[in-house]
Scaffold this active site. Structure first.
Site, PDB file in Angstrom:
ATOM      1  CE  LYS A   1      -3.608   0.151   2.469  1.00 45.06           C
ATOM      2  NZ  LYS A   1      -4.729   0.009   1.566  1.00 45.06           N
TER       3      LYS A   1
ATOM      4  CG  ASP B   1     -12.333   6.318   5.764  1.00 51.33           C
ATOM      5  OD1 ASP B   1     -13.507   6.906   5.753  1.00 51.33           O
ATOM      6  OD2 ASP B   1     -11.517   5.992   4.948  1.00 51.33           O
TER       7      ASP B   1
END
Length: 476
Positions: free
Chosen positions: A19, A114
């Site tokens: 990532k 989130d």
């Protein structure tokens, strides 16, 4: 925020996910790397089947990246897009598994910020992985005064709680609100808050949901509708106490978990994960016959990320740091320990540095006294290492005890105790205890005004910080 690539670990010959974080124009590269490094280490401490394992962290061409466990599955967002509303049992089961992950994360002072269907990955055996833990938080600033200046909001608008929208503040109950939005979407196939413009969406969130949830799906049980309403309360203090409480309320509905076409299929072979979980679920359950005697439980070195926060000086003993704390401690010993801690901090190994320092605080106090210059410096270094490593729950009491002891010692400038009190308040703000932080800052303002006068730069800056924090505390 970033992009994910499939990769292969050529050393251990395994598939991984890499990532990369996309830098923002208004964030300096070194700031982004430092913040992301801290949050990567916090995330790596979360050892749980529902959290992807973190294998490595690094920087490539100025961009920080994480090497993580590669997950095979489908995001809940994709399942909803393809199938619409989920069976009631599956919606409850996915939400309950998410609560189990939130439980261990919140105990480790980590808030997701989130949570949404696209960050929940449903694996072929029915297990749920919660993705992107800490990445939103990694873009926040560790310095309290700068955090409160930014006014930035992290999250995805349709799942953001009112306190995120109004004051850019979040705590564990913010995640529970997002879980409520996600649960509603799984039950109905539609976003709870939607609109033609972001302003319309925000207005709906701030106004709150008023229609019965069963108007969107008649078979939602009354108790589950009540849970949804509690999760989506406008004021954080009116929501459930924690993820554990939500888990217990969801569990009765996690039934009739048949196949989900294209996602969870029947198989002739049992799932190893479900085999393992089935046995673990029976541990400490009432039994008709007493269990066989066995060896006492062994607590692994390194502790459990979900445990209670440790008090100042207590952490390193359980982790096996080998110094005999009953032996007298010399100033030379103290100097060696502090140098070793600085070396570890230079390598971003804050937890190990805190262990090294924490293991000698009590012996140092016994040998030299709590108000000795070298002991004060040791304790300050310990508190700062905890703070800079993101362990705000342990840093807060360390700063508070320092402030109390510094106030007892003649000849020490009052600014040192005041700074410790300010740092303690910053810790409480960073773990979502904004009302407590505000009270501490207001008490500090009273004392600093008495010491320095209304126009002193410290007093002016403190008033500004209180003004930035007050809207969030008033909304709780």
């Amino acid at each position: 925020m970033g992009e994910v690539w499939g990769g292969r670990d050529t050393v251990l010959d395994r598939e991984v996910a890499v990532k990369f974080i996309r830098p923002r124009d208004d964030v300096r590269g070194e700031d982004l790397i430092r913040r992301f490094d801290r949050e990567a280490r916090v995330t790596a401490r979360l050892v749980h089947p529902g959290v992807p394992a973190v294998h490595d962290f690094g920087v490539h061409e100025g961009r920080p990246y994480l090497v993580m466990q590669r997950i095979r599955g489908v995001s809940v967002a994709d399942v909803i897009a393809e199938q619409g509303s989920l069976p009631l049992g599956w919606a409850a089961a996915i939400a309950a598994q998410t609560c189990a992950v939130l439980s261990v994360a919140h105990r480790a002072s980590l808030v997701h910020r989130d949570l949404k269907p696209s960050n929940l990955m449903l694996e072929p055996d029915g297990g749920v992985k919660v993705l992107d833990f800490g990445l939103a938080a990694a873009l926040d600033l560790p310095d309290f005064s700068r955090i409160t200046q930014t006014g930035e909001s992290f999250g995805t608008l349709p799942y953001m709680a009112p306190e995120q929208i109004e004051a850019a503040q979040s705590d564990a109950r913010t995640d529970l609100y997002a879980l409520g939005c996600t649960l509603y979407e799984m039950l109905t196939g539609e976003q709870l808050f939607a609109g033609a413009t972001p302003y319309v969406v925000m207005r709906k969130q701030l106004d709150g949901w008023t229609r019965p949830f069963r108007a969107a799906r008649a078979e939602i049980p009354a108790a589950l509708e009540e849970l949804l309403r509690d999760l989506l309360r406008r004021k954080p203090e009116e929501r459930p106490a924690d993820a554990d409480a939500v888990y217990e309320r969801l569990l009765p509905f996690a039934t009739d978990l048949g196949p989900l076409p294209g996602v969870v299929e029947t198989s002739a072979r049992p799932s190893p994960l479900r085999m393992y979980a089935d046995v673990v679920s029976r541990i400490l359950m009432p039994a008709s016959t007493p269990p066989r005697p066995g060896p006492p439980p062994v607590v692994p070195a390194g502790g459990d990320a979900g445990g209670e926060p440790e008090m100042e000086g207590s952490g390193a003993k359980e982790r096996g740091v080998v110094r005999d704390s009953s032996m007298p401690l010399s100033r030379n010993d103290l100097d060696l320990v502090r140098r070793e801690a600085r070396r570890l901090v230079a390598q971003s190994r804050h937890r190990q540095a805190a262990d090294v320092l924490g293991n000698v605080i009590e012996p140092a106090i016994r040998s030299l006294g709590p108000l000795d210059d070298d002991v004060i410096s040791l304790r300050m270094q310990f508190a700062d290492v905890l703070f800079n490593g993101g362990d705000y729950r342990r840093a807060a009491p360390a700063y508070q005890r320092l402030a109390a002891d510094l106030g007892k010692r003649p000849g020490i400038p009052p600014e040192r105790a005041f700074d410790c009190r300010r740092q303690a308040a910053a810790c409480h703000a960073l773990i979502g205890q904004t009302s407590l932080a505000l009270r501490q800052l207001e008490e500090l303002l009273r004392d600093e005004r008495g010491q320095f006068g209304d126009d002193h730069e410290r007093v002016v800056e403190l008033r500004r910080q209180i003004g930035l924090l007050r809207p969030s505390a008033e909304n709780r």
